[in-house]
Design an enzyme around this catalytic site. Structure first.
Site, PDB file in Angstrom:
ATOM      1  N   GLU A 125       0.853  -1.487   0.060  1.00 57.30           N
ATOM      2  CA  GLU A 125       0.128   0.025  -0.225  1.00 57.30           C
ATOM      3  C   GLU A 125       0.306   1.186   0.023  1.00 57.30           C
ATOM      4  OE1 GLU A 125       0.864   1.604   3.016  1.00 57.30           O
ATOM      5  OE2 GLU A 125       1.986  -1.166   3.434  1.00 57.30           O
ATOM      6  N   GLU A 183       5.107  -1.056   1.429  1.00 59.62           N
ATOM      7  CA  GLU A 183       4.586  -0.355   0.306  1.00 59.62           C
ATOM      8  C   GLU A 183       4.399  -3.169  -0.410  1.00 59.62           C
ATOM      9  OE1 GLU A 183       7.779   0.981  -1.282  1.00 59.62           O
ATOM     10  OE2 GLU A 183       7.477   2.761  -0.539  1.00 59.62           O
TER      11      GLU A 183
END
Length: 348
Positions: free
Chosen positions: A173, A315
């Site tokens: 994310e 991430e």
């Protein structure tokens, strides 16, 4: 009323394949249990993939991006513009997850499910549920239609991964302010106060963490009547968090193993498990984040993370680092000789 797709039954991993994999482990040229959790990982993956010799060569990493109205409350050390700037960095190959994806020879997909970007960016999947969430401290973060779109975006990502022959799905994310949204959602689902899950995120000092906790408590009071996991996700989550939740649920329904990342990904996993408890059997947890609240989420999910490296980047980076452990587990399980094959005497 028709039940939503994410409520459809999820079959458990194969007990028969798990037993077959355990039998193979018992006959490999090593003392029983001497490879520790690598043995259990191989068995778990065999059961998930429905084959006695599992593989995790085809890895799909999907990074979902969204912006958050709650940044207006001063909960982030970085400006909101960083979300869009990092989307460009992912595509250009300069972000940590892009480097790790290259090292793993994994496919990296970047999905804009809710950033403030006004138009599609080259190399980024455009699957907008909205242009940034609303301020969850003042109202619902998403509309009913938007949270459903974001969940569906996660399922669409899984379908693209399936077309590429995915053997392991990693969700990441990006979204300035999303540790606040993740903490708010997890607090609501676990019945915790803001101070129990508020952390520094991208680098808040002690005063900033205290301010974040106060914002969380205000949001929790406002949304105390969110009576279902879906409503909690809609009011307190974010587009990328809902996208992750949808991807996890779609993976489990399709029989694809999921490797979960850190705090925000685990908040999405918690929400998804509350939406459909059958999901839990399809989740492997890559690491425990340095974000203080992550350990609480892992405990709630009864999870044993593979790594503790004090990472807190997000991430999907922590999960990506753990992929090598899964590959090692598969290689040992598949490639070692049995006692009979090697002509080695077994233990008494």
């Amino acid at each position: 009323m028709t039940e939503p797709w994410w409520s459809e039954p999820i079959r458990p991993p194969s007990a028969a394949l798990a037993e077959a994999a355990r039998t193979r482990q018992a006959n490999l040229t090593k003392p029983p249990g001497s490879l520790g959790r690598l043995e259990a990982l191989a068995v778990q993956l065999a059961a998930m993939q429905g084959r006695q010799r599992p593989r995790v060569e085809q890895v799909w990493i999907a990074v979902f991006a969204g912006d958050h109205g709650v940044v207006a409350e001063g909960v982030s050390a970085f400006p909101q513009a960083v979300t869009q700037q990092m989307l460009a960095n992912f595509v250009a190959g300069g972000a940590a997850i892009a480097v790790l994806a290259r090292e793993l020879n994994a496919t990296l997909e970047v999905v804009d499910v809710g950033s403030l970007a006004a138009e599609p960016m080259p190399g980024v999947v455009w699957d907008k549920a909205g242009f940034g969430s609303a301020n969850l401290a003042q109202g619902a973060a998403m509309t009913e239609a938007a949270v459903v779109h974001a969940l569906d975006a996660g399922r669409r990502s899984l379908r693209r991964a399936q077309a590429a022959g995915v053997e392991l799905y990693v969700g990441g994310e990006m979204g300035i302010g999303n540790t606040t949204a993740a903490a708010a959602l997890a607090c609501a689902l676990l019945g915790l106060s803001g101070c129990e899950l508020a952390g520094p995120g991208t680098g808040l000092d002690a005063a900033g963490v205290a301010r974040k906790a106060a914002v969380l408590d205000r949001a929790l009071d406002r949304h105390a009547d969110a009576g279902t996991p879906l409503e909690a996700l809609r009011r307190l989550g974010g587009f990328e968090i809902a996208g992750l939740a949808g991807a996890y649920l779609a993976c489990a329904q399709a029989g694809v193993p999921v490797l979960v990342d850190g705090f925000i990904a685990s908040a999405a996993a918690l929400a998804a498990v509350r939406l459909n408890p059958g999901l839990r059997d399809w989740l492997i947890f890559g690491h425990v984040s340095a974000e203080p609240g992550h350990a609480r989420l892992l405990a709630a999910l009864e999870a044993q993370p593979l790594l503790t490296l004090d990472m807190r980047l997000g991430e999907g980076s922590g999960a990506a680092v753990a992929v090598s452990l899964l590959r090692a587990a598969c290689a040992l399980h598949n490639g070692m000789a049995t006692f009979a094959e090697a002509g080695v005497s077994g233990h008494s």
